[in-house]
Design a protein around this motif. Structure first.
Motif, PDB file in Angstrom:
ATOM      1  N   GLU A 157       0.875  -1.234   0.093  1.00  8.39           N
ATOM      2  CA  GLU A 157      -0.088   0.044   0.068  1.00  8.39           C
ATOM      3  C   GLU A 157       0.971   1.191   0.018  1.00  8.39           C
ATOM      4  OE1 GLU A 157      -3.261   0.262  -0.454  1.00  8.39           O
ATOM      5  OE2 GLU A 157      -3.224  -1.875  -0.775  1.00  8.39           O
ATOM      6  N   ILE A 158       1.993   1.241   0.877  1.00  6.73           N
ATOM      7  CA  ILE A 158       2.835   2.476   0.915  1.00  6.73           C
ATOM      8  C   ILE A 158       3.573   2.564  -0.675  1.00  6.73           C
ATOM      9  CG2 ILE A 158       4.986   3.324   1.753  1.00  6.73           C
ATOM     10  CD1 ILE A 158       4.431   1.790   4.166  1.00  6.73           C
ATOM     11  N   THR A 159       3.980   1.515  -1.208  1.00  6.74           N
ATOM     12  CA  THR A 159       4.450   1.558  -2.471  1.00  6.74           C
ATOM     13  C   THR A 159       3.280   2.169  -3.570  1.00  6.74           C
ATOM     14  OG1 THR A 159       5.910  -0.415  -2.298  1.00  6.74           O
ATOM     15  CG2 THR A 159       5.414   0.152  -4.511  1.00  6.74           C
ATOM     16  N   LYS A 160       2.096   1.900  -3.553  1.00  5.75           N
ATOM     17  CA  LYS A 160       1.015   2.280  -4.201  1.00  5.75           C
ATOM     18  C   LYS A 160       1.033   3.744  -4.209  1.00  5.75           C
ATOM     19  CE  LYS A 160      -1.705  -1.795  -4.692  1.00  5.75           C
ATOM     20  NZ  LYS A 160      -3.172  -2.411  -4.535  1.00  5.75           N
ATOM     21  N   THR A 161       0.892   4.324  -2.733  1.00  8.01           N
ATOM     22  CA  THR A 161       0.714   5.756  -2.451  1.00  8.01           C
ATOM     23  C   THR A 161       2.075   6.435  -3.180  1.00  8.01           C
ATOM     24  OG1 THR A 161      -0.295   4.907  -0.437  1.00  8.01           O
ATOM     25  CG2 THR A 161       0.745   7.308  -0.515  1.00  8.01           C
ATOM     26  N   LEU A 162       3.041   6.112  -2.831  1.00 11.30           N
ATOM     27  CA  LEU A 162       4.462   6.590  -3.531  1.00 11.30           C
ATOM     28  C   LEU A 162       4.317   6.696  -5.089  1.00 11.30           C
ATOM     29  CD1 LEU A 162       7.350   4.980  -1.407  1.00 11.30           C
ATOM     30  CD2 LEU A 162       6.764   7.617  -1.435  1.00 11.30           C
ATOM     31  N   LYS A 272       8.505   5.898   5.812  1.00 12.41           N
ATOM     32  CA  LYS A 272       7.592   4.896   6.545  1.00 12.41           C
ATOM     33  C   LYS A 272       8.464   3.439   6.174  1.00 12.41           C
ATOM     34  CE  LYS A 272       3.249   6.766   7.215  1.00 12.41           C
ATOM     35  NZ  LYS A 272       3.626   8.337   7.045  1.00 12.41           N
ATOM     36  N   LEU A 273       8.688   3.432   5.036  1.00 12.64           N
ATOM     37  CA  LEU A 273       9.308   2.335   4.420  1.00 12.64           C
ATOM     38  C   LEU A 273      10.541   2.036   5.052  1.00 12.64           C
ATOM     39  CD1 LEU A 273       8.660   2.152   0.462  1.00 12.64           C
ATOM     40  CD2 LEU A 273       7.863   0.557   2.061  1.00 12.64           C
ATOM     41  N   ALA A 274      11.312   3.138   5.165  1.00 12.00           N
ATOM     42  CA  ALA A 274      12.833   3.061   5.759  1.00 12.00           C
ATOM     43  C   ALA A 274      12.832   2.495   7.096  1.00 12.00           C
ATOM     44  CB  ALA A 274      13.492   4.688   5.753  1.00 12.00           C
ATOM     45  N   LYS A 275      11.734   2.966   7.832  1.00  9.38           N
ATOM     46  CA  LYS A 275      11.537   2.572   9.344  1.00  9.38           C
ATOM     47  C   LYS A 275      11.420   1.197   9.473  1.00  9.38           C
ATOM     48  CE  LYS A 275      11.333   3.954  13.791  1.00  9.38           C
ATOM     49  NZ  LYS A 275      11.131   2.510  14.472  1.00  9.38           N
ATOM     50  N   GLN A 276      10.515   0.667   8.564  1.00 10.32           N
ATOM     51  CA  GLN A 276      10.344  -0.853   8.452  1.00 10.32           C
ATOM     52  C   GLN A 276      11.523  -1.641   8.415  1.00 10.32           C
ATOM     53  OE1 GLN A 276       7.205  -1.468   5.652  1.00 10.32           O
ATOM     54  NE2 GLN A 276       5.613  -1.054   7.047  1.00 10.32           N
ATOM     55  N   LYS A 277      12.298  -1.152   7.554  1.00 10.56           N
ATOM     56  CA  LYS A 277      13.490  -1.873   7.100  1.00 10.56           C
ATOM     57  C   LYS A 277      14.655  -1.668   8.266  1.00 10.56           C
ATOM     58  CE  LYS A 277      13.374  -1.811   2.104  1.00 10.56           C
ATOM     59  NZ  LYS A 277      13.978  -1.670   0.951  1.00 10.56           N
ATOM     60  N   SER A 282      17.593  -4.001   8.474  1.00 12.79           N
ATOM     61  CA  SER A 282      18.133  -3.940   7.050  1.00 12.79           C
ATOM     62  C   SER A 282      18.337  -2.268   6.850  1.00 12.79           C
ATOM     63  CB  SER A 282      17.136  -4.167   6.274  1.00 12.79           C
ATOM     64  OG  SER A 282      17.343  -4.216   4.793  1.00 12.79           O
ATOM     65  N   ILE A 283      19.271  -1.989   6.017  1.00 13.29           N
ATOM     66  CA  ILE A 283      19.861  -0.713   5.674  1.00 13.29           C
ATOM     67  C   ILE A 283      18.537  -0.127   4.594  1.00 13.29           C
ATOM     68  CG2 ILE A 283      21.307   1.051   4.570  1.00 13.29           C
ATOM     69  CD1 ILE A 283      23.362  -1.121   5.271  1.00 13.29           C
ATOM     70  N   PRO A 284      18.059   0.954   4.939  1.00 13.11           N
ATOM     71  CA  PRO A 284      16.932   1.547   4.152  1.00 13.11           C
ATOM     72  C   PRO A 284      17.637   2.371   2.875  1.00 13.11           C
ATOM     73  CG  PRO A 284      17.359   3.077   5.873  1.00 13.11           C
ATOM     74  CD  PRO A 284      18.091   2.051   6.359  1.00 13.11           C
ATOM     75  N   ASP A 285      16.723   2.290   1.935  1.00 12.26           N
ATOM     76  CA  ASP A 285      17.235   2.999   0.736  1.00 12.26           C
ATOM     77  C   ASP A 285      17.377   4.516   0.924  1.00 12.26           C
ATOM     78  OD1 ASP A 285      16.712   0.777  -0.942  1.00 12.26           O
ATOM     79  OD2 ASP A 285      14.690   1.271  -0.970  1.00 12.26           O
ATOM     80  N   GLN A 286      18.513   4.864   0.346  1.00  6.65           N
ATOM     81  CA  GLN A 286      19.087   6.222   0.821  1.00  6.65           C
ATOM     82  C   GLN A 286      18.475   7.269  -0.194  1.00  6.65           C
ATOM     83  OE1 GLN A 286      20.493   7.531   3.330  1.00  6.65           O
ATOM     84  NE2 GLN A 286      19.702   5.713   4.142  1.00  6.65           N
ATOM     85  N   ILE A 287      17.130   7.543  -0.225  1.00  8.51           N
ATOM     86  CA  ILE A 287      16.661   8.559  -1.213  1.00  8.51           C
ATOM     87  C   ILE A 287      17.175  10.027  -0.745  1.00  8.51           C
ATOM     88  CG2 ILE A 287      14.641   6.931  -2.062  1.00  8.51           C
ATOM     89  CD1 ILE A 287      14.268   9.217   1.099  1.00  8.51           C
ATOM     90  N   HIS A 288      17.205   9.997   0.472  1.00 12.62           N
ATOM     91  CA  HIS A 288      17.370  11.506   1.037  1.00 12.62           C
ATOM     92  C   HIS A 288      18.854  12.201   0.460  1.00 12.62           C
ATOM     93  CE1 HIS A 288      13.865  11.068   3.446  1.00 12.62           C
ATOM     94  NE2 HIS A 288      14.582  10.301   4.302  1.00 12.62           N
ATOM     95  N   LEU A 289      19.678  11.034   0.241  1.00 15.97           N
ATOM     96  CA  LEU A 289      21.003  11.546  -0.276  1.00 15.97           C
ATOM     97  C   LEU A 289      20.782  12.203  -1.679  1.00 15.97           C
ATOM     98  CD1 LEU A 289      23.827   9.317   1.133  1.00 15.97           C
ATOM     99  CD2 LEU A 289      23.042  11.621   1.823  1.00 15.97           C
ATOM    100  N   GLY A 290      19.893  11.193  -2.370  1.00 18.42           N
ATOM    101  CA  GLY A 290      19.576  11.801  -4.033  1.00 18.42           C
ATOM    102  C   GLY A 290      19.330  13.055  -3.921  1.00 18.42           C
ATOM    103  N   ASN A 291      18.291  13.667  -3.084  1.00 20.74           N
ATOM    104  CA  ASN A 291      17.658  14.950  -2.729  1.00 20.74           C
ATOM    105  C   ASN A 291      18.820  15.827  -2.372  1.00 20.74           C
ATOM    106  OD1 ASN A 291      14.821  14.492  -3.626  1.00 20.74           O
ATOM    107  ND2 ASN A 291      14.508  13.612  -1.680  1.00 20.74           N
ATOM    108  N   VAL A 292      19.501  15.431  -1.539  1.00 20.15           N
ATOM    109  CA  VAL A 292      20.776  16.142  -1.146  1.00 20.15           C
ATOM    110  C   VAL A 292      21.665  16.647  -2.511  1.00 20.15           C
ATOM    111  CG1 VAL A 292      23.012  16.179   0.063  1.00 20.15           C
ATOM    112  CG2 VAL A 292      20.929  15.497   1.252  1.00 20.15           C
TER     113      VAL A 292
END
Length: 417
Positions: A157-162, A272-277, A282-292
């Motif tokens: 569901e999170i993936t669909k929202t994203l 939310k996905l990152a927190k689950q991982k 598990s290491i979350p996907d580093q989406i924030h560094l792309g925005n940096v």
């Protein structure tokens, strides 16, 4: 006097209201680093890489502050010393002295160009380092996932929202691109109309060329040249075009804010996905560094425009010196009055530019001194409740960022892309 076409190119003109982009981008960088730091606190190797890049950014912002401080100082010197002395030299019929003052200003500008180019190179290197760190973190993540026997299946569901939010962001980006193109087209039409209207009067055209050479900011040049136009029809059409550009600029500001609001929503769901991982180890996907990286690139572009502006100014002052004065005389003696009037306009405009540079200094100073204090604590030491509280605080700060102030006028609407 130098020809306006030779001195002012639409693609090279730059607006002193760069603060509109600089403030939100610099704020986003530190806050996005902070979110990534919270995500990676339990993974020592990744946290070390992120800390290294964040400290490197903090130091670069400190150097950026120094460069803008130098730009501000040079602008102040032009306003308080060079232009008044240049005016006096012209009034006293001492062209040789005026040429010396112009050459002195060019020497100041040469130093700034070198400093700006060094900053641009450092931003380029930093962006490459952030990209490499992202790859290293991904490699670490892949290795850990290979050892994991279970993967979370609760993110559909999170993936669909994203996906929905990302489609909305793509649509907003397209509209924003269209708005920027419309603004550019209208600005070019407005600039050409002013040039054509002014050219109908030979004396007015000479004064317009002088102003274009002294102050290569399209918007304020158009504003200051309006009193040179005598045709009522031309004035009416120029005012209509100005109103249209202001309307388009307002639409662009609204779209830019919507773009950022959607990006914040996307980051929230990604977290939310990152927190689950993280909870699973598990290491979350580093989406924030792309925005940096994205925001660092925007700041680098601002300095690119700043460097091109100073290069343009260096060239313009040289042309003024060579084509206005020859030995101990003016090339065209009847231009003296217009030249003095141009200096008066230049004083006012350079004061605005210096004020913008001062604001830029304050922005980088606040970021380099205060915004990276989160590196002083260990995120892995936070309890679940403390972690959530810190994350919510940073997320709310991101949400409150205003991409544009929305306050546009005829001087601000002509920033070159």
């Amino acid at each position: 006097m130098a020809q306006s076409k030779e001195l002012v190119s639409t693609n090279e003109v730059w607006s002193p209201v760069f603060i509109e982009e600089l403030l939100p981008c610099s704020q986003k960088v530190s806050l996005l680093y902070h979110l990534s730091y919270l995500c990676l606190g339990k993974f020592s190797n990744c946290e070390r890489l992120l800390r290294m890049r964040a400290l490197e950014t903090q130091l670069l912002f400190g150097s950026s502050e120094a460069v803008l401080l130098k730009c501000s100082g040079t602008s102040q010197n032009l306003v308080s010393a060079l232009f008044p002395m240049l005016k006096l030299a012209v009034e006293k019929n001492k062209p040789a002295l005026a040429k010396n003052y112009l050459e002195k200003a060019r020497t100041w500008i040469e130093e700034i160009i070198q400093d700006v180019n060094q900053i641009i190179e450092r931003y380029d290197l930093l962006n490459k380092n952030v990209a490499l760190s992202t790859l290293d973190i991904k490699a670490e993540k892949t290795e850990m996932e290979k050892k994991s026997t279970q993967l979370l299946q609760e993110n559909e569901e999170i993936t669909k929202t994203l996906k929905t939010l990302e489609e909305m962001l793509d649509e907003t980006n397209e509209k924003l691109t269209e708005a920027e193109k419309s603004i550019g087209d209208k600005n070019l039409e407005l600039q050409n109309l002013v040039k054509h209207s002014v050219s109908l009067s030979t004396q007015a055209n000479k004064r317009f060329e002088q102003l274009s050479a002294s102050v290569p900011f399209t918007g304020v040049t158009i504003e200051c040249s309006s009193d040179l136009i005598t045709s009522l029809a031309a004035v009416e059409k120029i005012n209509t075009l100005r109103s249209e550009v202001i309307r388009l600029a307002s639409e662009k500001a609204t779209l830019s804010q919507k773009q950022w609001d959607v990006q914040v929503q996307i980051m929230d769901w990604q977290m939310k996905l990152a927190k689950q991982k993280i909870d699973q180890g598990s290491i979350p996907d580093q989406i924030h560094l792309g925005n940096v990286q994205h925001n660092l690139s925007i700041i680098q572009q601002i300095f690119n425009k700043l460097g091109k502006f100073w290069e343009k100014m260096h060239k313009s002052l040289g042309i003024i010196k060579d084509k206005t004065f020859v030995d101990e005389d003016f090339v065209e003696p009847d231009l003296k009055e217009g030249f003095l009037a141009t200096i008066e306009k230049a004083l006012e405009i350079w004061e605005r530019f210096g004020s913008s540079c001062c604001k830029g200094v304050q922005i980088f100073r606040a970021q380099s001194r205060d915004a990276y204090r989160f590196l002083e604590f260990d995120p892995s030491s936070l309890s679940e409740e403390e972690w959530q509280k810190e994350y919510t605080r940073v997320k709310n700060q991101l949400r409150e960022i205003k991409v544009f102030s929305g306050e546009y006028n005829s001087n601000q609407i002509t920033q070159a892309e």
